[in-house]
Design a protein around this motif. Structure first.
Motif, short mmCIF file in Angstrom:
data_model
loop_
_atom_site.label_atom_id
_atom_site.label_comp_id
_atom_site.label_asym_id
_atom_site.label_seq_id
_atom_site.Cartn_x
_atom_site.Cartn_y
_atom_site.Cartn_z
N PRO A 6 1.01 -1.04 0.07
CA PRO A 6 -0.02 0.11 0.08
C PRO A 6 0.90 1.36 -0.18
O PRO A 6 1.37 1.85 0.91
CB PRO A 6 -0.64 -0.10 1.28
N GLU A 7 0.95 1.89 -1.10
CA GLU A 7 1.89 2.80 -1.25
C GLU A 7 1.21 4.07 -1.77
O GLU A 7 0.24 3.85 -2.70
CB GLU A 7 2.85 2.80 -2.37
N PRO A 8 1.43 5.34 -1.07
CA PRO A 8 0.66 6.50 -1.33
C PRO A 8 0.80 6.83 -3.12
O PRO A 8 1.90 6.75 -3.56
CB PRO A 8 1.36 7.73 -0.54
N GLY A 9 -0.48 7.00 -3.51
CA GLY A 9 -0.47 7.46 -5.00
C GLY A 9 -0.83 6.22 -5.97
O GLY A 9 -1.27 6.30 -6.96
N LEU A 10 -0.91 5.18 -5.41
CA LEU A 10 -1.20 3.64 -5.82
C LEU A 10 -2.67 3.85 -6.22
O LEU A 10 -3.65 4.23 -5.15
CB LEU A 10 -0.82 2.50 -5.17
N VAL A 11 -3.24 3.58 -7.20
CA VAL A 11 -4.71 3.56 -7.52
C VAL A 11 -5.33 2.01 -7.48
O VAL A 11 -4.77 1.24 -8.28
CB VAL A 11 -5.01 4.15 -8.97
#
Length: 144
Positions: A6-11
């Motif tokens: 879960p990485e910021p910016g992943l959709v």
């Protein structure tokens, strides 16, 4: 199928629960939709990660909403349609990753993710969300 980090910016594809649905007592989102991971924080004392996601929708937001239009070029790079869409930032869902509502991307049976939004757009999402949060305009819907 492997679950992405879960990485910021992943959709990701997620059964998002709108605040008005939550307030009516619903526990499940009615529709799987693209959602942008805006925050992923490791929880103390374990491997769990607390994730905050913002929904992407075709429905134009009301004038007083906090939202950013997703550029068509970004939508195309993610494999989304060519209709106008907005990232809604005055309400978010929070859950421990991966949660119960992560879904496989339609047409891509072996993936939960569409890809990443560009860093510049993510920075705009983050800044807008932080500003709205400071003004107490962000409503959090807990999902676990």
């Amino acid at each position: 199928m492997p679950i992405p980090r879960p990485e910021p910016g992943l959709v990701v594809s997620y059964a998002y629960l709108w605040r008005h649905e939550h307030n009516r007592g619903q526990e499940e989102g009615r529709k799987n939709r693209p959602c942008v991971i805006v925050l992923a924080v490791a929880k103390a004392g374990g491997d769990a990660v607390r994730v905050t996601v913002a929904a992407v929708t075709h429905t134009p937001p009301p004038a007083d909403a906090v939202a950013l239009e997703m550029p068509l070029k970004v939508k195309m790079s993610l494999g989304l349609d060519d209709e106008r869409s907005w990232i809604i930032l005055d309400e978010v869902n929070q859950f421990d990753w991966p949660g119960f509502d992560l879904r496989s991307v339609s047409g891509r049976r072996h993936s939960y993710a569409y890809g990443f939004i560009p860093p510049r757009l993510y920075d705009e999402v983050k800044t807008t969300l932080l500003e709205a949060s400071a003004k107490r305009k962000v409503k959090i819907v807990p999902r676990d």
